[in-house]
Design a protein around this motif. Sequence first.
Motif, PDB file in Angstrom:
ATOM      1  N   TRP A  17      48.923  42.993  35.256  1.00  0.00           N
ATOM      2  CA  TRP A  17      48.275  41.676  35.193  1.00  0.00           C
ATOM      3  C   TRP A  17      47.874  41.360  33.749  1.00  0.00           C
ATOM      4  O   TRP A  17      48.076  40.238  33.268  1.00  0.00           O
ATOM      5  CB  TRP A  17      47.052  41.670  36.114  1.00  0.00           C
ATOM      6  N   SER A  21      49.126  38.408  31.294  1.00  0.00           N
ATOM      7  CA  SER A  21      48.141  37.524  30.683  1.00  0.00           C
ATOM      8  C   SER A  21      48.351  37.428  29.168  1.00  0.00           C
ATOM      9  O   SER A  21      48.322  36.339  28.595  1.00  0.00           O
ATOM     10  CB  SER A  21      46.728  38.032  30.982  1.00  0.00           C
ATOM     11  N   THR A 109      43.060  22.603  40.881  1.00  0.00           N
ATOM     12  CA  THR A 109      43.189  23.114  39.513  1.00  0.00           C
ATOM     13  C   THR A 109      42.306  24.332  39.285  1.00  0.00           C
ATOM     14  O   THR A 109      42.571  25.133  38.400  1.00  0.00           O
ATOM     15  CB  THR A 109      42.797  22.004  38.510  1.00  0.00           C
ATOM     16  N   PHE A 111      41.914  26.889  41.272  1.00  0.00           N
ATOM     17  CA  PHE A 111      42.365  28.117  41.931  1.00  0.00           C
ATOM     18  C   PHE A 111      42.706  29.227  40.935  1.00  0.00           C
ATOM     19  O   PHE A 111      42.173  30.334  41.028  1.00  0.00           O
ATOM     20  CB  PHE A 111      43.570  27.848  42.842  1.00  0.00           C
ATOM     21  N   PHE A 112      43.606  28.964  40.001  1.00  0.00           N
ATOM     22  CA  PHE A 112      44.050  30.037  39.110  1.00  0.00           C
ATOM     23  C   PHE A 112      42.942  30.496  38.155  1.00  0.00           C
ATOM     24  O   PHE A 112      42.763  31.707  37.972  1.00  0.00           O
ATOM     25  CB  PHE A 112      45.324  29.635  38.372  1.00  0.00           C
ATOM     26  N   LEU A 115      40.786  32.746  40.138  1.00  0.00           N
ATOM     27  CA  LEU A 115      41.474  34.013  40.365  1.00  0.00           C
ATOM     28  C   LEU A 115      41.388  34.900  39.124  1.00  0.00           C
ATOM     29  O   LEU A 115      41.116  36.101  39.223  1.00  0.00           O
ATOM     30  CB  LEU A 115      42.936  33.770  40.753  1.00  0.00           C
ATOM     31  N   ILE A 116      41.598  34.310  37.960  1.00  0.00           N
ATOM     32  CA  ILE A 116      41.509  35.061  36.701  1.00  0.00           C
ATOM     33  C   ILE A 116      40.101  35.637  36.526  1.00  0.00           C
ATOM     34  O   ILE A 116      39.934  36.810  36.160  1.00  0.00           O
ATOM     35  CB  ILE A 116      41.893  34.158  35.505  1.00  0.00           C
TER      36      ILE A 116
END
Length: 137
Positions: A17, A21, A109, A111-112, A115-116
């Motif tokens: 991950w 990134s 918008t 969501f990600f 999650l990060i």
Amino acid sequence: MRAPVWYRLLVGALLLWAALSAYACVTQLMAGAGAAADPADHALLAALPGWYWLDYAVASLGLLVGALALLLRRRLAVPALTVSLVAALIQFGWLFAMTDLLARRGAGTLFFPLLILLVGAVALQLAHLAARRGWIG
């Protein structure tokens, strides 16, 4: 003390991950605003302050260093992952508070970025657990 298999698997997933990134960060820094197809996104990226891009790099690099430190069983993981999470909080906090991105794109918008932040928080907790149990030192 040898760490359990579940921990090593989680660290491996975190390292993947973190590498993705870092790759995304470098790609976006090199492409700049020109990568945005939508004119509104292009304008947003072009208007971001220089410190924002530095903060993005610190968040990504901190995550990569923290994940590598966990893999190499180094206590450096805790401060690296702390810096990474704080930088990501600053990055996304500023982005959503100071731009119209949320109004233009809607709640999806979030969501990600959420999650990060979740992955960053879990990684930091994992580092603290590893330090307490003696898996890093």
